[in-house]
Motif scaffolding. Sequence first.
Motif, mmCIF file in Angstrom:
data_model
loop_
_atom_site.group_PDB
_atom_site.id
_atom_site.type_symbol
_atom_site.label_atom_id
_atom_site.label_comp_id
_atom_site.label_asym_id
_atom_site.label_seq_id
_atom_site.Cartn_x
_atom_site.Cartn_y
_atom_site.Cartn_z
ATOM 1 N N SER A 45 0.820 -1.214 0.000
ATOM 2 C CA SER A 45 0.000 0.000 0.000
ATOM 3 C C SER A 45 0.855 1.267 0.000
ATOM 4 N N SER A 65 3.453 -9.047 -9.190
ATOM 5 C CA SER A 65 2.011 -9.231 -9.307
ATOM 6 C C SER A 65 1.411 -7.974 -9.932
ATOM 7 N N GLU A 66 0.168 -8.044 -10.294
ATOM 8 C CA GLU A 66 -0.517 -6.876 -10.846
ATOM 9 C C GLU A 66 -0.542 -5.739 -9.826
ATOM 10 N N ASP A 67 -0.770 -6.075 -8.542
ATOM 11 C CA ASP A 67 -0.796 -5.054 -7.497
ATOM 12 C C ASP A 67 0.565 -4.381 -7.350
ATOM 13 N N GLU A 68 1.645 -5.184 -7.367
ATOM 14 C CA GLU A 68 2.981 -4.598 -7.264
ATOM 15 C C GLU A 68 3.259 -3.712 -8.474
ATOM 16 N N ASP A 69 2.901 -4.172 -9.646
ATOM 17 C CA ASP A 69 3.117 -3.406 -10.860
ATOM 18 C C ASP A 69 2.428 -2.039 -10.780
ATOM 19 N N GLU A 70 1.203 -2.031 -10.302
ATOM 20 C CA GLU A 70 0.464 -0.771 -10.163
ATOM 21 C C GLU A 70 1.100 0.128 -9.103
ATOM 22 N N MET A 71 1.529 -0.447 -7.987
ATOM 23 C CA MET A 71 2.129 0.339 -6.911
ATOM 24 C C MET A 71 3.457 0.957 -7.351
ATOM 25 N N ASP A 73 4.059 2.317 -10.029
ATOM 26 C CA ASP A 73 3.760 3.577 -10.712
ATOM 27 C C ASP A 73 3.672 4.748 -9.737
ATOM 28 N N CYS A 74 3.545 4.468 -8.443
ATOM 29 C CA CYS A 74 3.430 5.509 -7.410
ATOM 30 C C CYS A 74 4.760 5.797 -6.715
ATOM 31 N N ARG A 79 10.244 4.385 -12.528
ATOM 32 C CA ARG A 79 10.563 2.970 -12.544
ATOM 33 C C ARG A 79 11.470 2.627 -13.713
#
Length: 106
Positions: A45, A65-71, A73-74, A79
């Motif tokens: 998070s 994972s998809e969640d790690e990939d999205e995070m 970006d923040c 990256r």
Amino acid sequence: MPKVFYVQPDGVEKVVEGVVGDSVMQTAVRNGVAGIVGQCGGVLSCATCHVFLAPDEMDNFPAPSEDEDEMLDCAATDREDTSRLSCQLTLCDGVDAHVRIPDEQL
């Protein structure tokens, strides 16, 4: 025991013996490695444990994972192809990890 090699933006390296099953982030926090905060405690998070994994070690860990990939970006730093959240890099027996810490996290 696996070892984690943390390289600071200025090139200074800190080598820490890890524990199988712990993450690269947990190992850093426990050993006072600058630049890895792990504000969320490793629950995907935040992105305060962003690192650049050595390119030749990417296959030593599961793909993000998809969640790690999205995070990622923040993250405070742009990256790269080897960007990972160190909370998602679990240490295994006989597998060392070499990570570079982004300077924006210091």
